[in-house]
Design a protein around this motif. Structure first.
Motif, PDB file in Angstrom:
ATOM      1  N   ASN A  98       0.829  -1.213   0.000  1.00 25.73           N
ATOM      2  CA  ASN A  98       0.000   0.000   0.000  1.00 25.73           C
ATOM      3  C   ASN A  98       0.861   1.259   0.000  1.00 25.73           C
ATOM      4  N   ILE A  99       1.940   1.201   0.760  1.00 26.08           N
ATOM      5  CA  ILE A  99       2.838   2.365   0.844  1.00 26.08           C
ATOM      6  C   ILE A  99       3.491   2.600  -0.517  1.00 26.08           C
ATOM      7  N   LYS A 100       3.933   1.526  -1.136  1.00 25.88           N
ATOM      8  CA  LYS A 100       4.566   1.644  -2.450  1.00 25.88           C
ATOM      9  C   LYS A 100       3.587   2.251  -3.467  1.00 25.88           C
ATOM     10  N   ARG A 101       2.353   1.730  -3.451  1.00 27.30           N
ATOM     11  CA  ARG A 101       1.341   2.211  -4.394  1.00 27.30           C
ATOM     12  C   ARG A 101       1.082   3.708  -4.191  1.00 27.30           C
ATOM     13  N   THR A 102       0.974   4.104  -2.914  1.00 27.76           N
ATOM     14  CA  THR A 102       0.721   5.512  -2.595  1.00 27.76           C
ATOM     15  C   THR A 102       1.845   6.388  -3.148  1.00 27.76           C
ATOM     16  N   LEU A 103       3.088   5.974  -2.948  1.00 29.18           N
ATOM     17  CA  LEU A 103       4.235   6.778  -3.402  1.00 29.18           C
ATOM     18  C   LEU A 103       4.281   6.853  -4.931  1.00 29.18           C
ATOM     19  N   ARG A 104       3.952   5.733  -5.578  1.00 29.57           N
ATOM     20  CA  ARG A 104       3.953   5.748  -7.049  1.00 29.57           C
ATOM     21  C   ARG A 104       2.879   6.680  -7.576  1.00 29.57           C
ATOM     22  N   GLU A 105       1.705   6.640  -6.927  1.00 27.99           N
ATOM     23  CA  GLU A 105       0.622   7.521  -7.378  1.00 27.99           C
ATOM     24  C   GLU A 105       0.985   8.988  -7.224  1.00 27.99           C
ATOM     25  N   LEU A 106       1.855   9.271  -6.241  1.00 29.18           N
ATOM     26  CA  LEU A 106       2.296  10.654  -6.036  1.00 29.18           C
ATOM     27  C   LEU A 106       3.412  11.036  -7.000  1.00 29.18           C
ATOM     28  N   GLY A 107       3.865  10.050  -7.798  1.00 29.16           N
ATOM     29  CA  GLY A 107       4.897  10.338  -8.793  1.00 29.16           C
ATOM     30  C   GLY A 107       6.297  10.435  -8.220  1.00 29.16           C
ATOM     31  N   ILE A 108       6.528   9.806  -7.070  1.00 34.65           N
ATOM     32  CA  ILE A 108       7.868   9.803  -6.455  1.00 34.65           C
ATOM     33  C   ILE A 108       8.823   8.992  -7.348  1.00 34.65           C
ATOM     34  N   ASP A 109      10.050   9.439  -7.447  1.00 35.90           N
ATOM     35  CA  ASP A 109      11.092   8.789  -8.249  1.00 35.90           C
ATOM     36  C   ASP A 109      11.160   7.278  -7.956  1.00 35.90           C
ATOM     37  N   SER A 110      11.263   6.451  -9.011  1.00 38.30           N
ATOM     38  CA  SER A 110      11.146   4.997  -8.817  1.00 38.30           C
ATOM     39  C   SER A 110      12.296   4.409  -7.981  1.00 38.30           C
ATOM     40  N   ALA A 111      13.489   4.999  -8.053  1.00 38.46           N
ATOM     41  CA  ALA A 111      14.600   4.498  -7.227  1.00 38.46           C
ATOM     42  C   ALA A 111      14.301   4.726  -5.738  1.00 38.46           C
ATOM     43  N   ILE A 112      13.673   5.836  -5.426  1.00 32.37           N
ATOM     44  CA  ILE A 112      13.302   6.120  -4.035  1.00 32.37           C
ATOM     45  C   ILE A 112      12.171   5.189  -3.596  1.00 32.37           C
ATOM     46  N   VAL A 113      11.213   4.953  -4.487  1.00 30.37           N
ATOM     47  CA  VAL A 113      10.101   4.047  -4.149  1.00 30.37           C
ATOM     48  C   VAL A 113      10.667   2.658  -3.827  1.00 30.37           C
ATOM     49  N   ARG A 114      11.659   2.211  -4.612  1.00 31.88           N
ATOM     50  CA  ARG A 114      12.271   0.891  -4.365  1.00 31.88           C
ATOM     51  C   ARG A 114      12.935   0.859  -2.991  1.00 31.88           C
ATOM     52  N   ARG A 115      13.685   1.906  -2.637  1.00 27.69           N
ATOM     53  CA  ARG A 115      14.363   1.940  -1.331  1.00 27.69           C
ATOM     54  C   ARG A 115      13.343   1.889  -0.187  1.00 27.69           C
ATOM     55  N   ILE A 116      12.283   2.672  -0.327  1.00 30.67           N
ATOM     56  CA  ILE A 116      11.242   2.681   0.713  1.00 30.67           C
ATOM     57  C   ILE A 116      10.549   1.321   0.779  1.00 30.67           C
ATOM     58  N   ALA A 117      10.293   0.718  -0.385  1.00 30.07           N
ATOM     59  CA  ALA A 117       9.595  -0.577  -0.410  1.00 30.07           C
ATOM     60  C   ALA A 117      10.421  -1.647   0.301  1.00 30.07           C
TER      61      ALA A 117
END
Lengths: 112, 143
Positions: free
Chosen positions: B24-43
């Motif tokens: 859910n957190i990953k999906r939320t960040l992607r929907e906000l358009g956060i950089d994919s490398a950052i989304v991966r680190r957070i995930a």
């Protein structure tokens, strides 16, 4: 290479997540330690693992892996199949060993 | 981007739903358009924290806070707490049960992975009470 073509070439059986057969497979990763996979596998990888419980789907989905391949005819848990269909993660099974799969991928030029 | 906060419950020993908070957190960040490398680190970091709650605690929550400057994930459990944080931070050290190790967990990489993936990382734990892990990734213009 498209997963659909890989399945045909290697005679992989689609156990779940058949909607993802158009995924482009760009690499291969082999490991059963989930934290290790989590920090090393890359988006688009075919992940070869003997782990078949449902949490492998969470790992594959978070990393956007191309598919999971379960080698050596290992049986796949029912709740893993359900979750894979929900998350659109293709899960494939075959009788080959992880090593045989790796060499076959290498011959196809994937994961170099 | 305004300040946003989301909270997800994580249950003890629930290996079927484990990973949903991270998802859910990953999906939320992607929907906000956060950089994919950052989304991966957070995930990765969030998944490790979530699995720690499932495996080691009596249950807890994962919280996501987003503001224009950073993404912060806080994993908070209700116990039992970590007796020796220094030891727990060592790569390869694990107190996971045999059953959990057979599932491919318990490699002793969770906390080190979280630290590697984030810009700020703290573990606070009181044995007998619980553990709070705070992880933050700082955002630059364009992320």
């Amino acid at each position: 290479m498209k997963l659909r073509d890989i399945c045909e070439k290697l005679n992989l059986k689609v156990a779940a997540g058949g909607n993802g057969l158009e995924n482009d497979i760009t690499g291969v990763y082999i490991c059963d330690l989930l934290s290790w996979v989590m920090s090393h596998a890359q988006k688009g990888d075919a992940w070869i693992t003997v782990m078949t419980h449902s949490n492998v789907i969470a790992v594959a989905s978070l990393l956007e892996l191309g598919c999971i391949i379960v080698p050596e005819g290992i049986e796949i848990d029912e709740d893993t199949i359900v979750k894979a269909d929900e998350e659109n993660i293709p899960v494939l099974s075959c009788s080959l060993s992880a090593y045989q799969l790796a060499t076959a991928f290498n011959e196809m030029g994937i994961g170099k | 981007m305004e300040f946003m906060k989301y909270t997800f419950d994580v249950e003890k020993d629930d290996f079927v739903r484990a990973g949903e908070a991270s998802s859910n957190i990953k999906r939320t960040l992607r929907e906000l358009g956060i950089d994919s490398a950052i989304v991966r680190r957070i995930a990765i970091a969030t998944y490790e924290a979530e699995m720690n709650i499932v495996i080691h605690s009596v249950g807890g929550q994962v919280e996501l806070e987003i503001d224009p400057n950073s993404i912060k994930v806080t994993a908070r459990d209700r116990g039992p707490g970590i007796p020796n944080i220094e030891l727990a931070m060592q790569e390869g050290y694990s107190t996971a049960s045999e059953k959990v190790r057979e599932m491919g967990f318990g490699a002793g990489m969770g906390l080190p992975n979280m630290k590697k993936c984030t810009d700020r990382f703290t573990v606070e734990s009181v044995y007998g009470e619980g553990t709070t892990i705070t992880m933050e990734i700082l955002l630059k213009a364009g992320d």
